[in-house]
Scaffold this active site. Structure first.
Site, mmCIF file in Angstrom:
data_model
loop_
_atom_site.group_PDB
_atom_site.id
_atom_site.type_symbol
_atom_site.label_atom_id
_atom_site.label_comp_id
_atom_site.label_asym_id
_atom_site.label_seq_id
_atom_site.Cartn_x
_atom_site.Cartn_y
_atom_site.Cartn_z
ATOM 1 C CG ASN A 118 -6.619 -44.561 3.690
ATOM 2 O OD1 ASN A 118 -6.718 -43.893 2.660
ATOM 3 N ND2 ASN A 118 -7.376 -45.621 3.931
ATOM 4 C CG HIS A 147 -2.870 -50.674 6.621
ATOM 5 N ND1 HIS A 147 -2.682 -49.973 7.795
ATOM 6 C CD2 HIS A 147 -4.040 -50.230 6.104
ATOM 7 C CE1 HIS A 147 -3.706 -49.142 7.979
ATOM 8 N NE2 HIS A 147 -4.538 -49.275 6.959
ATOM 9 N N GLY A 187 -8.453 -40.914 6.657
ATOM 10 C CA GLY A 187 -9.248 -42.001 7.237
ATOM 11 C C GLY A 187 -8.439 -43.167 7.757
ATOM 12 C CD GLN A 188 -2.536 -44.346 9.457
ATOM 13 O OE1 GLN A 188 -2.170 -43.185 9.257
ATOM 14 N NE2 GLN A 188 -1.691 -45.311 9.792
ATOM 15 C CG ASP A 222 -10.217 -54.646 5.019
ATOM 16 O OD1 ASP A 222 -9.346 -53.767 5.060
ATOM 17 O OD2 ASP A 222 -11.279 -54.593 5.690
ATOM 18 C CB ILE A 223 -12.379 -57.625 8.975
ATOM 19 C CG1 ILE A 223 -13.236 -58.577 9.771
ATOM 20 C CG2 ILE A 223 -12.644 -56.182 9.373
ATOM 21 C CD1 ILE A 223 -12.881 -58.622 11.249
HETATM 22 P P1 5GP Z 1 -7.281 -47.817 7.306
HETATM 23 O O1 5GP Z 1 -8.659 -47.256 7.551
HETATM 24 O O2 5GP Z 1 -6.381 -47.622 8.501
HETATM 25 O O3 5GP Z 1 -6.647 -47.364 6.023
HETATM 26 O O4 5GP Z 1 -7.484 -49.378 7.085
HETATM 27 C C1 5GP Z 1 -7.667 -50.291 8.125
HETATM 28 C C2 5GP Z 1 -8.333 -51.491 7.521
HETATM 29 O O5 5GP Z 1 -8.205 -52.574 8.437
HETATM 30 C C3 5GP Z 1 -9.838 -51.312 7.256
HETATM 31 O O6 5GP Z 1 -10.107 -51.532 5.880
HETATM 32 C C4 5GP Z 1 -10.485 -52.354 8.163
HETATM 33 O O7 5GP Z 1 -11.624 -52.962 7.581
HETATM 34 C C5 5GP Z 1 -9.364 -53.350 8.390
HETATM 35 N N1 5GP Z 1 -9.436 -54.054 9.659
HETATM 36 C C6 5GP Z 1 -9.626 -53.495 10.889
HETATM 37 N N2 5GP Z 1 -9.603 -54.440 11.845
HETATM 38 C C7 5GP Z 1 -9.394 -55.629 11.200
HETATM 39 C C8 5GP Z 1 -9.281 -56.984 11.669
HETATM 40 O O8 5GP Z 1 -9.354 -57.287 12.859
HETATM 41 N N3 5GP Z 1 -9.071 -57.937 10.724
HETATM 42 C C9 5GP Z 1 -8.988 -57.630 9.390
HETATM 43 N N4 5GP Z 1 -8.798 -58.665 8.541
HETATM 44 N N5 5GP Z 1 -9.083 -56.375 8.925
HETATM 45 C C10 5GP Z 1 -9.291 -55.382 9.822
#
Ligand code: 5GP
Ligand code: ZN
Length: 117
Positions: free
Chosen positions: A90, A103, A96-97, A33-34
């Site tokens: 999520n 994923h 918070g998706q 994760d970034i």
């Molecule tokens: P969500 O909030 O949808 O459950 O999770 C999305 C996740 O994707 C977040 O933890 C966010 O940090 C990660 N993320 C978003 N954009 C990128 C990216 O470009 N590269 C990586 N490695 N992670 C990302």
């Protein structure tokens, strides 16, 4: 493979957007994760595009089970299997998706609170 042109994670799978790979096979991709929320924070995704949990069908049951096996393997490889870890998906705005390609967050390496925030 069912991919979506404007999907960030489909672009990551294709390599159009760079990522730090943790695991890959013909069906699954995992990457760091970034914006990590713990010492280990890996995102595990199917290569097939699903916008989220609500997009799954019973035909996908085996794939989702398979992804959890990969999560366990990655937890062992990253030394969080013994002390504990969390798998989080999520779904929707209250949860918070932010990325609409299903994923599974593999998070570990620190104690976590319950209930989650
Ligand atoms: P969500 O909030 O949808 O459950 O999770 C999305 C996740 O994707 C977040 O933890 C966010 O940090 C990660 N993320 C978003 N954009 C990128 C990216 O470009 N590269 C990586 N490695 N992670 C990302
Ligand atoms: Zn996608």
């Amino acid at each position: 493979m069912n991919t979506q042109k404007d999907c960030l994670f489909c672009k990551i799978i294709k390599g159009d957007i760079p990522s730090k790979k943790a695991y890959e096979d013909e069906r699954v991709y995992a990457f760091f994760d970034i914006n990590p929320q713990a010492p280990v924070h890996i995102l595990i995704i199917p290569k097939k595009h699903f916008s989220g949990l609500l997009d799954l069908d019973t035909a996908d049951n085996e794939l989702i089970g398979y992804i959890h096996g990969i999560a366990a393997k990655l937890a062992r490889e990253h030394n969080i299997a013994n002390r504990g870890f969390r798998i989080v998906t999520n779904s929707g705005s209250d949860a918070g998706q932010t990325v609409f390609h299903i994923h599974f967050h593999l998070i570990g390496g620190r104690p976590m609170n319950w209930p989650p925030g």
